[in-house]
Design an enzyme around this catalytic site. Structure first.
Site, PDB file in Angstrom:
ATOM      1  N   GLY A 153      11.876  15.872  11.080  1.00  0.00           N
ATOM      2  CA  GLY A 153      10.789  14.948  10.773  1.00  0.00           C
ATOM      3  C   GLY A 153       9.456  15.645  10.936  1.00  0.00           C
ATOM      4  O   GLY A 153       8.869  16.141   9.970  1.00  0.00           O
ATOM      5  N   ARG A 157      -2.513  10.647   3.819  1.00  0.00           N
ATOM      6  CA  ARG A 157      -3.058  10.252   5.125  1.00  0.00           C
ATOM      7  C   ARG A 157      -4.478   9.708   4.968  1.00  0.00           C
ATOM      8  O   ARG A 157      -4.873   8.792   5.690  1.00  0.00           O
ATOM      9  CB  ARG A 157      -3.050  11.450   6.082  1.00  0.00           C
ATOM     10  CG  ARG A 157      -1.677  11.855   6.545  1.00  0.00           C
ATOM     11  CD  ARG A 157      -1.667  13.264   7.140  1.00  0.00           C
ATOM     12  NE  ARG A 157      -0.350  13.618   7.641  1.00  0.00           N
ATOM     13  CZ  ARG A 157       0.005  14.846   8.006  1.00  0.00           C
ATOM     14  NH1 ARG A 157      -0.867  15.845   7.922  1.00  0.00           N
ATOM     15  NH2 ARG A 157       1.224  15.080   8.459  1.00  0.00           N
ATOM     16  N   TRP A 174      14.247   8.209   5.120  1.00  0.00           N
ATOM     17  CA  TRP A 174      13.008   7.448   5.307  1.00  0.00           C
ATOM     18  C   TRP A 174      12.097   7.610   4.093  1.00  0.00           C
ATOM     19  O   TRP A 174      10.906   7.829   4.223  1.00  0.00           O
ATOM     20  CB  TRP A 174      12.266   7.870   6.578  1.00  0.00           C
ATOM     21  CG  TRP A 174      13.082   7.818   7.827  1.00  0.00           C
ATOM     22  CD1 TRP A 174      13.336   8.853   8.686  1.00  0.00           C
ATOM     23  CD2 TRP A 174      13.754   6.685   8.379  1.00  0.00           C
ATOM     24  NE1 TRP A 174      14.134   8.435   9.725  1.00  0.00           N
ATOM     25  CE2 TRP A 174      14.401   7.095   9.566  1.00  0.00           C
ATOM     26  CE3 TRP A 174      13.882   5.347   7.979  1.00  0.00           C
ATOM     27  CZ2 TRP A 174      15.157   6.231  10.355  1.00  0.00           C
ATOM     28  CZ3 TRP A 174      14.640   4.488   8.764  1.00  0.00           C
ATOM     29  CH2 TRP A 174      15.260   4.932   9.927  1.00  0.00           C
ATOM     30  N   GLY A 187      10.331  13.475  -1.407  1.00  0.00           N
ATOM     31  CA  GLY A 187      11.387  13.865  -0.481  1.00  0.00           C
ATOM     32  C   GLY A 187      11.023  15.066   0.369  1.00  0.00           C
ATOM     33  O   GLY A 187      11.109  16.211  -0.086  1.00  0.00           O
ATOM     34  N   LEU A 188      10.577  14.810   1.597  1.00  0.00           N
ATOM     35  CA  LEU A 188      10.294  15.896   2.542  1.00  0.00           C
ATOM     36  C   LEU A 188      11.103  15.722   3.827  1.00  0.00           C
ATOM     37  O   LEU A 188      11.822  16.621   4.245  1.00  0.00           O
ATOM     38  CB  LEU A 188       8.796  15.943   2.871  1.00  0.00           C
ATOM     39  CG  LEU A 188       8.371  17.022   3.887  1.00  0.00           C
ATOM     40  CD1 LEU A 188       8.647  18.428   3.356  1.00  0.00           C
ATOM     41  CD2 LEU A 188       6.889  16.872   4.255  1.00  0.00           C
ATOM     42  N   PHE A 212       2.209  23.316  19.441  1.00  0.00           N
ATOM     43  CA  PHE A 212       3.501  23.073  18.816  1.00  0.00           C
ATOM     44  C   PHE A 212       4.489  24.206  19.100  1.00  0.00           C
ATOM     45  O   PHE A 212       5.663  24.099  18.824  1.00  0.00           O
ATOM     46  CB  PHE A 212       3.352  22.947  17.288  1.00  0.00           C
ATOM     47  CG  PHE A 212       2.551  21.740  16.874  1.00  0.00           C
ATOM     48  CD1 PHE A 212       3.153  20.497  16.836  1.00  0.00           C
ATOM     49  CD2 PHE A 212       1.221  21.846  16.509  1.00  0.00           C
ATOM     50  CE1 PHE A 212       2.429  19.369  16.451  1.00  0.00           C
ATOM     51  CE2 PHE A 212       0.496  20.733  16.127  1.00  0.00           C
ATOM     52  CZ  PHE A 212       1.105  19.492  16.084  1.00  0.00           C
ATOM     53  N   ARG A 216       0.832  -1.208   0.000  1.00  0.00           N
ATOM     54  CA  ARG A 216       0.000   0.000   0.000  1.00  0.00           C
ATOM     55  C   ARG A 216       0.865   1.256   0.000  1.00  0.00           C
ATOM     56  O   ARG A 216       0.541   2.250  -0.655  1.00  0.00           O
ATOM     57  CB  ARG A 216      -0.941  -0.014   1.215  1.00  0.00           C
ATOM     58  CG  ARG A 216      -2.106   0.975   1.078  1.00  0.00           C
ATOM     59  CD  ARG A 216      -1.839   2.309   1.726  1.00  0.00           C
ATOM     60  NE  ARG A 216      -1.329   2.145   3.050  1.00  0.00           N
ATOM     61  CZ  ARG A 216      -0.334   2.890   3.548  1.00  0.00           C
ATOM     62  NH1 ARG A 216       0.225   3.843   2.823  1.00  0.00           N
ATOM     63  NH2 ARG A 216       0.100   2.680   4.769  1.00  0.00           N
ATOM     64  N   GLU A 219       4.019   9.925   7.973  1.00  0.00           N
ATOM     65  CA  GLU A 219       2.986  10.866   7.514  1.00  0.00           C
ATOM     66  C   GLU A 219       2.271  11.513   8.691  1.00  0.00           C
ATOM     67  O   GLU A 219       1.043  11.629   8.716  1.00  0.00           O
ATOM     68  CB  GLU A 219       1.980  10.151   6.605  1.00  0.00           C
ATOM     69  CG  GLU A 219       2.700   9.287   5.595  1.00  0.00           C
ATOM     70  CD  GLU A 219       2.295   9.543   4.178  1.00  0.00           C
ATOM     71  OE1 GLU A 219       1.460  10.413   3.930  1.00  0.00           O
ATOM     72  OE2 GLU A 219       2.848   8.867   3.313  1.00  0.00           O
ATOM     73  N   ARG A 257      -8.757 -23.849  16.609  1.00  0.00           N
ATOM     74  CA  ARG A 257      -7.780 -24.238  17.624  1.00  0.00           C
ATOM     75  C   ARG A 257      -8.502 -24.765  18.869  1.00  0.00           C
ATOM     76  O   ARG A 257      -9.265 -24.029  19.508  1.00  0.00           O
ATOM     77  CB  ARG A 257      -6.925 -23.024  17.983  1.00  0.00           C
ATOM     78  CG  ARG A 257      -5.979 -23.220  19.157  1.00  0.00           C
ATOM     79  CD  ARG A 257      -4.862 -24.182  18.839  1.00  0.00           C
ATOM     80  NE  ARG A 257      -3.816 -24.118  19.853  1.00  0.00           N
ATOM     81  CZ  ARG A 257      -2.862 -25.031  19.985  1.00  0.00           C
ATOM     82  NH1 ARG A 257      -2.833 -26.067  19.166  1.00  0.00           N
ATOM     83  NH2 ARG A 257      -1.938 -24.911  20.923  1.00  0.00           N
TER      84      ARG A 257
END
Length: 392
Positions: free
Chosen positions: A144, A251, A169, A137-138, A391, A97, A371, A276
Site C-alpha cells: 500500500g 491529492r 482497493w 491500478g497501483l 521511511f 468525488r 492516496e 433544536r
C-alpha cells in the site's frame, strides 16, 4: 426526502479571491449536487450501491478531466476551478468525488501526460464524456504505502506483453472500461499500461462489506496472463514518478473535496443548533455548542485559504508535491474532526440517514487513508522540513 438547504460558509470573504468563471463553475456543480445527488445518495449508500447514472451526468457537467486541454475533450480549466468542482461533489458525497478524481487525475492525466498521441486521441474523449469509466491500478494486497514493492509484472511476448498480478482497493474498478495499471517490466522498472475490459484473463471482482464509501464502487484488478498490446504502454514515463505524479494531482483534488464534506457537516450542525430546543432555548445558545461551531468555522476558513493558495501555485506550476501532501492531510483531519463534532451536536439524530453527517464521517475514514495515509503525509512534510528520510 429532505430538501438540500446547504449554504456555503465564507467567513473571510474568500469568494472575493475567485473569478466570475470560477464562481459560475462552483454554482453549476452545486446546483447539480442539490438536484441529482442529495435526493438519492442516502438510499444508494444504505444499499451499498453505486449510482451508475452519475457517470454520464458528471461527463456532461465537465467534471472529468477539467484541466485536460479541450482538444482531447477536457475542460481546459484552471486548478482552482477543478478544486471547486471537487469541493462541491464531495459536499454531496465522498464517493461521487472519488469517481471524478479517479477519472480525471488518475486515468485521464497519465494518458495525457505520459501517453502517446494515439493513446490520447483514442481514450481521452470517451473518458471526458463519461462514455467510458476508468480506474487506476497501483495499490496491491501487500503493498500500500510502499508501492515500489509491487509484484504485478509483465514480460515481452513479441507485439504484446503478458501481464500478471493483482491490485486492490480500486475505485471504479467493477464498472470501468479502462484501467491504467502500473507494473514492473523484466528489468524491474515500473511502467504504465492501459488495460481494457474484455482482454482475456482480466477481471474486476467487487469489494463487498465496506462501512465507508458505500455509494462508490470498489474492486480488485486481477491479471492472469493478460495479453496487452505494446501500443498500450505509456512511452513517456518510467519509474515511480509516473504514478506519484498522478497521485499529486488527485491529492490536490482531495484537499478541496474533504473541505466540502467539512462544510456540509458544519452547515448541518449550525442549522440544527438553531432549530433544536432543549431547556427552553435553541442548543446553539449554549456555550459548549458555540465552542464546537466556532472551532469548525475557524478550521474551515484556514483550510479554504490554504487550498486557494495551493490552487494559485498549481496554476503557476510552482506547487510542490510536499505542499499538496500538507493540504490533503490538513483538509482530511479537519473534516474528520468536524464530522465527529457535528455528529455529537445532532445527538441521536446524528447517526440516522436523515442527516448527511454520519455518512460523511464514515466516508472520511477512507479519504483520510487513501492516496497516502494520514501518517505518511505527515512524514512527507517531516522529511521536507528536516531533510531526513524517516521511511528508511
Amino acid at each position: 426526502m429532505a430538501t438540500d438547504l446547504f449554504q456555503s460558509p465564507d467567513y473571510f470573504l474568500v469568494d472575493e479571491l475567485l473569478t466570475d468563471e470560477q464562481k459560475l463553475i462552483r454554482e453549476t456543480v452545486r446546483a447539480y449536487v442539490k438536484k441529482e445527488i442529495s435526493p438519492i445518495i442516502e438510499d444508494y449508500a444504505q444499499r451499498a450501491e453505486f449510482p451508475q447514472q452519475i457517470v454520464k451526468q458528471l461527463g456532461d457537467l465537465g467534471c472529468f478531466g477539467p484541466t485536460i486541454p479541450s482538444e482531447y475533450g477536457g475542460g481546459g480549466l484552471d486548478y482552482i476551478s477543478y478544486g471547486l468542482m471537487m469541493q462541491e461533489l464531495e459536499r454531496g458525497d465522498s464517493g461521487v468525488r472519488s469517481t471524478a478524481s479517479v477519472q480525471g487525475s488518475l486515468v485521464m492525466f497519465p494518458i495525457y501526460q505520459y501517453g502517446s498521441e494515439e493513446q490520447r486521441k483514442k481514450y481521452l474523449p470517451k473518458l471526458a464524456s463519461g462514455e467510458w469509466l476508468g480506474c487506476f491500478g497501483l495499490t496491491e494486497p501487500d503493498h500500500g504505502s510502499n508501492p515500489s514493492g509491487m509484484l504485478t509484472n509483465f514480460r515481452d511476448a513479441g507485439d504484446h506483453v503478458i501481464l500478471n498480478g493483482s491490485k486492490m482497493w480500486i475505485s471504479n474498478a467493477p464498472f470501468a472500461q479502462v484501467a491504467v495499471v502500473w507494473a514492473k517490466d523484466e528489468s524491474g522498472e515500473i511502467r504504465g499500461l492501459i488495460v481494457e475490459r474484455g482482454m482475456e484473463g482480466f477481471s474486476t471482482p467487487t469489494t463487498h462489506g465496506k462501512w465507508s464509501l458505500r455509494a462508490s464502487a470498489t474492486g480488485e484488478l486481477v491479471f492472469d496472463n493478460v495479453k496487452v498490446p505494446k501500443e498500450n504502454i505509456f512511452p513517456n514515463v518510467k519509474g515511480l514518478k509516473g504514478p506519484l505524479g498522478c497521485l499529486t494531482k488527485a491529492r490536490y483534488g482531495i484537499s478541496w473535496g474533504a473541505l466540502g464534506a467539512a462544510m456540509d457537516c458544519y452547515d448541518t450542525a449550525l442549522r440544527y443548533s438553531k432549530e433544536r430546543v432543549q431547556f427552553d432555548r435553541p442548543i446553539g445558545a449554549f456555550q459548549l455548542q458555540q465552542k464546537k461551531l466556532a472551532e469548525m468555522i475557524t478550521e474551515i476558513t484556514k483550510a479554504q485559504l490554504l487550498v486557494w493558495r495551493l490552487g494559485s501555485l498549481m496554476n503557476e506550476g510552482r506547487a510542490t508535491p510536499q505542499q499538496v501532501s500538507m493540504a490533503k492531510r490538513n483538509s482530511c483531519e479537519i473534516a474528520a474532526n468536524i464530522a465527529r463534532d457535528a455528529r455529537q451536536m445532532l445527538g441521536g439524530m446524528g447517526i440516522t440517514g436523515e442527516y448527511s453527517v454520519m455518512r460523511h464521517m464514515m466516508n472520511l475514514e477512507s479519504v483520510i487513508t487513501y492516496e497516502g495515509t494520514h501518517d505518511v503525509h505527515l512524514l512527507i512534510t517531516g522529511m521536507d522540513v528536516t531533510g531526513f528520510n524517516a521511511f528508511k
